[in-house]
Design a protein around this motif. Structure first.
Motif, PDB file in Angstrom:
ATOM      1  N   THR A 170       0.834  -1.198   0.000  1.00 22.44           N
ATOM      2  CA  THR A 170       0.000   0.000   0.000  1.00 22.44           C
ATOM      3  C   THR A 170       0.871   1.251   0.000  1.00 22.44           C
ATOM      4  O   THR A 170       0.612   2.210  -0.740  1.00 22.44           O
ATOM      5  CB  THR A 170      -0.933   0.014   1.228  1.00 22.44           C
TER       6      THR A 170
ATOM      7  N   LYS B 292      -8.941   2.190   6.242  1.00 26.00           N
ATOM      8  CA  LYS B 292      -9.018   0.801   5.800  1.00 26.00           C
ATOM      9  C   LYS B 292      -8.596  -0.117   6.940  1.00 26.00           C
ATOM     10  O   LYS B 292      -7.531   0.061   7.528  1.00 26.00           O
ATOM     11  CB  LYS B 292      -8.123   0.555   4.579  1.00 26.00           C
TER      12      LYS B 292
ATOM     13  N   ASP C  95      -7.227  -3.563   7.917  1.00 24.96           N
ATOM     14  CA  ASP C  95      -6.527  -4.691   7.309  1.00 24.96           C
ATOM     15  C   ASP C  95      -6.580  -5.896   8.241  1.00 24.96           C
ATOM     16  O   ASP C  95      -7.015  -5.808   9.391  1.00 24.96           O
ATOM     17  CB  ASP C  95      -5.079  -4.322   6.981  1.00 24.96           C
TER      18      ASP C  95
ATOM     19  N   ASP D 171      -6.999  -9.031  -1.138  1.00 20.23           N
ATOM     20  CA  ASP D 171      -6.352  -8.212  -2.168  1.00 20.23           C
ATOM     21  C   ASP D 171      -4.844  -8.430  -2.269  1.00 20.23           C
ATOM     22  O   ASP D 171      -4.169  -7.726  -3.005  1.00 20.23           O
ATOM     23  CB  ASP D 171      -6.640  -6.726  -1.939  1.00 20.23           C
TER      24      ASP D 171
ATOM     25  N   THR E 212      -3.277  -4.373  -7.215  1.00 18.47           N
ATOM     26  CA  THR E 212      -4.522  -4.285  -6.443  1.00 18.47           C
ATOM     27  C   THR E 212      -4.534  -3.082  -5.501  1.00 18.47           C
ATOM     28  O   THR E 212      -5.588  -2.497  -5.243  1.00 18.47           O
ATOM     29  CB  THR E 212      -4.748  -5.563  -5.615  1.00 18.47           C
ATOM     30  N   TYR E 213      -3.365  -2.683  -5.005  1.00 23.25           N
ATOM     31  CA  TYR E 213      -3.311  -1.597  -4.029  1.00 23.25           C
ATOM     32  C   TYR E 213      -3.429  -0.234  -4.703  1.00 23.25           C
ATOM     33  O   TYR E 213      -4.174   0.642  -4.243  1.00 23.25           O
ATOM     34  CB  TYR E 213      -2.037  -1.714  -3.193  1.00 23.25           C
TER      35      TYR E 213
ATOM     36  N   GLN F 188      -7.113   0.058  -5.954  1.00 25.24           N
ATOM     37  CA  GLN F 188      -8.154   0.379  -4.974  1.00 25.24           C
ATOM     38  C   GLN F 188      -8.062   1.827  -4.520  1.00 25.24           C
ATOM     39  O   GLN F 188      -9.099   2.453  -4.249  1.00 25.24           O
ATOM     40  CB  GLN F 188      -8.118  -0.582  -3.796  1.00 25.24           C
TER      41      GLN F 188
END
Length: 350
Positions: A2, A40, A42, A325, A337-338, A341
């Motif tokens: 991320t 978010k 996690d 993800d 994916t990071y 998103q």
């Protein structure tokens, strides 16, 4: 990953709040969310400290004794752990009610529903999403045999209710001659304190009835349930299912997971393959349609990982992954994916 995605987009690093620190000092969350932000949640992961704290809080809430803490790699995701997780995420949800300036990537309540695999599959079934047939909770080996007799079945998948990454999954089959076999990522280890189960990357196959019975009895203590065995399409010497990530309800990243054994999870040394090269146009369309329909039943979850079997124009959802993800180097429209998103959430909320 991320942080790398944020850096590539020219964004400042995300502020991180460790699960363990927050469980020990709950006031840290409010301080972190004092200003407008995207939040978010996690995965708590396999941190032994977090597991112990959640289990302890769950036991306090349920009024039961604290179980023995698991060894490293031991399969031990119990109802007490989930009770602790439910309390923790319930507190987060309550705090968020008073923080309208915080945009939430995935709601705590929907994360919990996806973590409870049996409840999640019932959720899908009640909304018309195709899933493997649910046979319900299994109390032990003898009960499993009775359920199979009742439904006239010879093979079935068993899953632990709160497990993840194929932990505690068993592919069980038998024949009319009485022979039976169980294949699992659970390693049955006998010691002075009795038998225990440990996660392993190389699947174990059990053929002796005594071992199979012990394996299933131990897993049943962690609220195991059974579902029908859905044949997976063939590819080469193996077969495959598909992981699809949905962002804002749209199917984005997807990868075929190809393996020679029953479990195709990538961490079990299975192989990736390009979905478009394995599925025809009709199957690709039903894959996207089913993934989007499943994601729509979680309207407050922007990021979902879905596992599906697509075969002969039909798709079944095997499970939804609240933290699905983690697919390194898998790109969709040039983004992993990071990064995707972050871009998708900003566009979705605009």
């Amino acid at each position: 990953m991320t942080q790398a995605a944020r850096a590539a987009l020219g964004l400042p690093p995300a502020q991180l709040l460790d699960w363990c620190e927050w469980l020990q000092q709950p006031s840290l969350l409010a301080a972190s969310l004092a200003r407008p932000c995207v939040f978010k949640i996690d995965s708590p992961g396999d941190d032994a400290r977090v597991h112990a704290l959640l289990t302890r809080q769950g036991c306090d809430a349920l009024g039961c004794a604290l179980p023995r803490l698991p060894d490293r790699g031991e399969i031990a995701v119990s109802g007490e752990w989930f009770a602790g997780l439910s309390l923790a995420l319930g507190r987060v949800a309550d705090e968020l009610l008073a923080l309208p300036h915080v945009q939430v990537m995935n709601s705590p309540h929907e994360l919990l529903l996806m973590t409870d695999k049996l409840a999640c599959q019932r959720h899908f079934a009640g909304r018309g999403i195709p899933i493997p047939g649910l046979l319900g909770p299994i109390e032990g080996y003898a009960h499993l045999r009775a359920v199979l007799d009742e439904h006239d079945l010879q093979q079935v998948f068993l899953k632990t209710r709160y497990g993840s990454s194929a932990s505690g999954v068993v592919a069980y089959r038998r024949n009319g001659r009485g022979a039976e076999q169980a294949t699992s990522s659970a390693d049955l280890v006998h010691g002075e304190g009795g038998a225990r189960l440990y996660n392993v990357k190389r699947l174990r196959t059990y053929n002796a009835q005594a071992d199979i019975a012990r394996l299933i009895d131990l897993l049943a203590r962690q609220q195991t349930y059974a579902e029908a065995w859905i044949p997976k399409p063939r590819h080469g010497d193996g077969h495959f299912d598909v992981r699809v990530v949905t962002l804002g309800g749209q199917a984005t990243h997807r990868v075929a997971r190809v393996g020679a054994r029953m479990m195709t999870n990538l961490h079990l040394d299975n192989q990736r393959a390009d979905v478009a090269s394995l599925l025809g146009e009709k199957d690709l369309a039903v894959l996207e349609r089913t993934a989007c329909a499943a994601a729509a039943t979680f309207p407050q979850s922007h990021v979902i990982g879905l596992d599906l079997v697509v075969r002969k124009g039909r798709a079944h959802v095997l499970e939804a992954n609240a933290f699905g993800d983690l697919l390194p180097k898998l790109l969709w429209q040039g983004r992993d994916t990071y990064a995707a998103q972050l871009h998708s959430f900003a566009s979705h909320e605009a």
